[in-house]
Design a protein around this motif. Structure first.
Motif, PDB file in Angstrom:
ATOM      1  N   ARG A  53       0.822  -1.210   0.000  1.00 61.24           N
ATOM      2  CA  ARG A  53       0.000   0.000   0.000  1.00 61.24           C
ATOM      3  C   ARG A  53       0.855   1.258   0.000  1.00 61.24           C
ATOM      4  O   ARG A  53       0.421   2.312  -0.472  1.00 61.24           O
ATOM      5  CB  ARG A  53      -0.921   0.012   1.219  1.00 61.24           C
ATOM      6  CG  ARG A  53      -1.989  -1.065   1.182  1.00 61.24           C
ATOM      7  CD  ARG A  53      -2.947  -0.918   2.344  1.00 61.24           C
ATOM      8  NE  ARG A  53      -4.019  -1.889   2.275  1.00 61.24           N
ATOM      9  CZ  ARG A  53      -5.020  -1.964   3.148  1.00 61.24           C
ATOM     10  NH1 ARG A  53      -5.070  -1.098   4.170  1.00 61.24           N
ATOM     11  NH2 ARG A  53      -5.959  -2.879   3.025  1.00 61.24           N
ATOM     12  N   GLU A  54       2.053   1.156   0.577  1.00 60.11           N
ATOM     13  CA  GLU A  54       2.981   2.266   0.582  1.00 60.11           C
ATOM     14  C   GLU A  54       4.394   1.714   0.594  1.00 60.11           C
ATOM     15  O   GLU A  54       4.636   0.585   1.022  1.00 60.11           O
ATOM     16  CB  GLU A  54       2.757   3.183   1.792  1.00 60.11           C
ATOM     17  CG  GLU A  54       2.856   2.474   3.129  1.00 60.11           C
ATOM     18  CD  GLU A  54       2.546   3.403   4.298  1.00 60.11           C
ATOM     19  OE1 GLU A  54       1.792   4.371   4.088  1.00 60.11           O
ATOM     20  OE2 GLU A  54       3.073   3.157   5.398  1.00 60.11           O
ATOM     21  N   VAL A  55       5.327   2.508   0.071  1.00 59.17           N
ATOM     22  CA  VAL A  55       6.712   2.055  -0.051  1.00 59.17           C
ATOM     23  C   VAL A  55       7.666   3.185   0.316  1.00 59.17           C
ATOM     24  O   VAL A  55       7.346   4.371   0.136  1.00 59.17           O
ATOM     25  CB  VAL A  55       7.027   1.585  -1.490  1.00 59.17           C
ATOM     26  CG1 VAL A  55       6.395   0.229  -1.770  1.00 59.17           C
ATOM     27  CG2 VAL A  55       6.576   2.625  -2.514  1.00 59.17           C
ATOM     28  N   PRO A  56       8.854   2.825   0.819  1.00 55.66           N
ATOM     29  CA  PRO A  56       9.867   3.855   1.084  1.00 55.66           C
ATOM     30  C   PRO A  56      10.532   4.290  -0.215  1.00 55.66           C
ATOM     31  O   PRO A  56      10.797   3.476  -1.093  1.00 55.66           O
ATOM     32  CB  PRO A  56      10.858   3.129   1.997  1.00 55.66           C
ATOM     33  CG  PRO A  56      10.727   1.685   1.632  1.00 55.66           C
ATOM     34  CD  PRO A  56       9.293   1.485   1.254  1.00 55.66           C
ATOM     35  N   PHE A  57      10.797   5.595  -0.323  1.00 54.28           N
ATOM     36  CA  PHE A  57      11.459   6.110  -1.525  1.00 54.28           C
ATOM     37  C   PHE A  57      12.237   7.367  -1.150  1.00 54.28           C
ATOM     38  O   PHE A  57      11.649   8.340  -0.644  1.00 54.28           O
ATOM     39  CB  PHE A  57      10.434   6.419  -2.623  1.00 54.28           C
ATOM     40  CG  PHE A  57      11.057   6.857  -3.916  1.00 54.28           C
ATOM     41  CD1 PHE A  57      11.708   5.944  -4.740  1.00 54.28           C
ATOM     42  CD2 PHE A  57      11.009   8.184  -4.314  1.00 54.28           C
ATOM     43  CE1 PHE A  57      12.284   6.345  -5.933  1.00 54.28           C
ATOM     44  CE2 PHE A  57      11.587   8.594  -5.506  1.00 54.28           C
ATOM     45  CZ  PHE A  57      12.228   7.673  -6.321  1.00 54.28           C
ATOM     46  N   ALA A 105       8.183   3.419 -11.617  1.00 49.35           N
ATOM     47  CA  ALA A 105       8.127   4.832 -11.220  1.00 49.35           C
ATOM     48  C   ALA A 105       6.693   5.351 -11.263  1.00 49.35           C
ATOM     49  O   ALA A 105       6.260   6.129 -10.393  1.00 49.35           O
ATOM     50  CB  ALA A 105       9.015   5.667 -12.135  1.00 49.35           C
ATOM     51  N   ARG A 106       5.946   4.890 -12.228  1.00 48.58           N
ATOM     52  CA  ARG A 106       4.565   5.354 -12.375  1.00 48.58           C
ATOM     53  C   ARG A 106       3.705   4.936 -11.192  1.00 48.58           C
ATOM     54  O   ARG A 106       2.692   5.575 -10.886  1.00 48.58           O
ATOM     55  CB  ARG A 106       3.990   4.807 -13.685  1.00 48.58           C
ATOM     56  CG  ARG A 106       2.734   5.507 -14.146  1.00 48.58           C
ATOM     57  CD  ARG A 106       2.580   5.436 -15.650  1.00 48.58           C
ATOM     58  NE  ARG A 106       3.650   6.189 -16.313  1.00 48.58           N
ATOM     59  CZ  ARG A 106       3.835   6.202 -17.641  1.00 48.58           C
ATOM     60  NH1 ARG A 106       3.052   5.490 -18.412  1.00 48.58           N
ATOM     61  NH2 ARG A 106       4.810   6.910 -18.171  1.00 48.58           N
ATOM     62  N   MET A 107       4.083   3.851 -10.505  1.00 47.56           N
ATOM     63  CA  MET A 107       3.310   3.387  -9.352  1.00 47.56           C
ATOM     64  C   MET A 107       3.296   4.407  -8.218  1.00 47.56           C
ATOM     65  O   MET A 107       2.404   4.383  -7.365  1.00 47.56           O
ATOM     66  CB  MET A 107       3.878   2.054  -8.830  1.00 47.56           C
ATOM     67  CG  MET A 107       3.717   0.869  -9.767  1.00 47.56           C
ATOM     68  SD  MET A 107       2.013   0.520 -10.262  1.00 47.56           S
ATOM     69  CE  MET A 107       1.191   0.352  -8.693  1.00 47.56           C
ATOM     70  N   ILE A 108       4.279   5.297  -8.188  1.00 48.90           N
ATOM     71  CA  ILE A 108       4.292   6.337  -7.144  1.00 48.90           C
ATOM     72  C   ILE A 108       4.205   7.737  -7.778  1.00 48.90           C
ATOM     73  O   ILE A 108       4.644   8.729  -7.202  1.00 48.90           O
ATOM     74  CB  ILE A 108       5.533   6.231  -6.236  1.00 48.90           C
ATOM     75  CG1 ILE A 108       6.831   6.306  -7.043  1.00 48.90           C
ATOM     76  CG2 ILE A 108       5.484   4.935  -5.420  1.00 48.90           C
ATOM     77  CD1 ILE A 108       8.074   6.438  -6.171  1.00 48.90           C
ATOM     78  N   GLY A 109       3.619   7.775  -8.980  1.00 50.14           N
ATOM     79  CA  GLY A 109       3.335   9.061  -9.614  1.00 50.14           C
ATOM     80  C   GLY A 109       4.543   9.804 -10.130  1.00 50.14           C
ATOM     81  O   GLY A 109       4.543  11.048 -10.153  1.00 50.14           O
ATOM     82  N   MET A 110       5.567   9.087 -10.561  1.00 45.90           N
ATOM     83  CA  MET A 110       6.787   9.732 -11.006  1.00 45.90           C
ATOM     84  C   MET A 110       7.246   9.182 -12.350  1.00 45.90           C
ATOM     85  O   MET A 110       6.692   8.202 -12.872  1.00 45.90           O
ATOM     86  CB  MET A 110       7.896   9.531  -9.959  1.00 45.90           C
ATOM     87  CG  MET A 110       7.581  10.124  -8.595  1.00 45.90           C
ATOM     88  SD  MET A 110       8.898   9.851  -7.384  1.00 45.90           S
ATOM     89  CE  MET A 110      10.180  10.927  -8.024  1.00 45.90           C
ATOM     90  N   GLY A 133      19.681   4.358  -9.210  1.00 45.43           N
ATOM     91  CA  GLY A 133      19.753   3.653  -7.940  1.00 45.43           C
ATOM     92  C   GLY A 133      18.479   3.767  -7.124  1.00 45.43           C
ATOM     93  O   GLY A 133      18.103   2.838  -6.401  1.00 45.43           O
ATOM     94  N   ALA A 134      17.791   4.898  -7.236  1.00 47.87           N
ATOM     95  CA  ALA A 134      16.549   5.100  -6.485  1.00 47.87           C
ATOM     96  C   ALA A 134      15.474   4.111  -6.948  1.00 47.87           C
ATOM     97  O   ALA A 134      14.702   3.590  -6.132  1.00 47.87           O
ATOM     98  CB  ALA A 134      16.053   6.530  -6.658  1.00 47.87           C
ATOM     99  N   TRP A 135      15.449   3.855  -8.254  1.00 46.94           N
ATOM    100  CA  TRP A 135      14.439   2.915  -8.774  1.00 46.94           C
ATOM    101  C   TRP A 135      14.773   1.483  -8.388  1.00 46.94           C
ATOM    102  O   TRP A 135      13.879   0.664  -8.165  1.00 46.94           O
ATOM    103  CB  TRP A 135      14.309   3.067 -10.291  1.00 46.94           C
ATOM    104  CG  TRP A 135      14.031   4.482 -10.692  1.00 46.94           C
ATOM    105  CD1 TRP A 135      14.756   5.271 -11.517  1.00 46.94           C
ATOM    106  CD2 TRP A 135      12.937   5.283 -10.230  1.00 46.94           C
ATOM    107  NE1 TRP A 135      14.207   6.526 -11.603  1.00 46.94           N
ATOM    108  CE2 TRP A 135      13.079   6.550 -10.819  1.00 46.94           C
ATOM    109  CE3 TRP A 135      11.865   5.061  -9.371  1.00 46.94           C
ATOM    110  CZ2 TRP A 135      12.187   7.584 -10.590  1.00 46.94           C
ATOM    111  CZ3 TRP A 135      10.964   6.093  -9.135  1.00 46.94           C
ATOM    112  CH2 TRP A 135      11.132   7.338  -9.737  1.00 46.94           C
TER     113      TRP A 135
END
Length: 340
Positions: free
Chosen positions: A181-185, A235-240, A248-250
């Motif tokens: 439902r939520e993820v760290p980024f 990336a699209r899963m968190i609106g980006m 590295g972030a992905w």
């Protein structure tokens, strides 16, 4: 010949004298194209040549092309009977092998019984274990004790979901909105969009664990199955967009989804193990495309690992294929044993 008819894939295995000699896997999305199943059955049957007996199991009856599971079991059984020759049996789990004519009166024994075939074969070769099979959409967890399958009292999907023995988390086709439902980024926690933008195949590709032979269906956006394509979908899963952060972030985001999935399966394993039907020394017998995930889980549970293919007599170059097609491989051997 053992046949495992899923909603997305058809798998088959041919055994000669209890030795599996050939394995097939075909894409058959019967929820939108039932003819794909018929064509795949015809192709495999032709390539296999004369076969004395066929043993069939299925999960495809839950596809929403059918108005009920009963209709699905009956239609799949009828289609297979029309296309195959020789002795044809339906696998009914604890009820054993049934005739085609038994389909209507034994629907709930036959429906989604493929897990039982694999666990039953494993139980004939190992005294106690937690059998686990992670496919493209689901994971099965079945205790084996005293050389017998110790599944929960109810064998339907509903009962198995409630007992923790069936988890709707798969190695490739599970949508990421069903994983977390939520993820760290980048140091923040971000809610996950309830959109079919990406799947676990994208996650496995980004973290470097995917064998492309396990990802046979189109990507969520029908786009390219490249590292960049998977990053874009995740990336699209968190609106980006991928340009919004470094590569590295992905990768860290993909690891977050992978971790969330392992935790869901871990929770189910703890629920099953809490019944104390097997000892702390019992290993995990792992099968399915998701064996890499299950091996990670075995480490967390501090248990040894036995690959399902180690329990099948086969040429060494078929081991991976047998791991992916455990129910079909098991059935091809069990059917021979039943008639010996």
């Amino acid at each position: 010949m053992g046949w495992d008819i899923g909603g997305a894939h058809l798998k088959a295995a041919l055994a000669e004298d209890d030795r599996v000699v050939k394995v097939w896997q075909k894409v058959t999305p019967i929820w939108k194209d039932f003819e794909s199943l018929e064509a795949a059955v015809d192709l495999i049957d032709e390539e296999a040549g004369p076969v004395d007996r066929h043993a069939i199991t299925m999960t495809g009856e839950v596809a929403d092309v059918f108005t009920s599971r009963r209709q699905g079991v009956e239609k799949i059984a009828r289609v297979m009977g029309e296309r195959l020759s020789g002795d044809i049996r339906l696998y009914g789990g604890a009820a054993g092998f049934l005739s085609l004519g038994d389909a209507r009166s034994n629907v709930f024994d036959i429906a989604s019984a493929n897990w039982h075939a694999s666990a039953q074969h494993a139980a004939r070769h190992i005294e106690e274990a937690l059998f686990m099979d992670m496919g493209s959409t689901t994971t099965d967890l079945v205790p084996i004790a005293d050389g017998k399958v110790h599944a929960s009292k109810g064998h339907t999907d509903r009962d198995r979901l409630a007992s923790g023995e069936l988890v709707y988390q798969g190695y490739t086709r599970t949508a990421l909105m069903a994983v977390a439902r939520e993820v760290p980024f980048v140091g923040r926690t971000i809610p996950v969009m309830n959109e079919f933008f990406a799947t676990m195949a994208d996650v496995q590709r980004v973290i470097g664990t995917l064998d492309e032979a396990d990802d046979l269906h189109a990507a969520a956006d029908s786009g390219d199955k490249s590292l960049e394509g998977s990053r874009r979908r995740i990336a699209r899963m968190i609106g980006m967009d991928t340009a919004d952060a470094r590569d590295g972030a992905w990768e860290w985001l993909a690891h977050a989804f992978a971790e969330a999935q392992v935790r869901a399966i871990h929770d189910a394993a703890l629920k099953v193990l809490s019944r104390e039907e097997i000892t702390d020394e019992a290993p995990l017998v792992v099968a399915g495309a998701g064996r890499p995930v299950l091996k990670r889980l075995a480490s967390r549970l501090d248990r040894g690992v036995v690959d399902f293919s180690d329990l099948i007599d086969c040429p060494s170059d078929l081991r991976d294929a047998i791991g992916r097609a455990a129910p079909a491989s098991a059935l091809s051997v069990l059917a021979n044993e039943a008639d010996s």
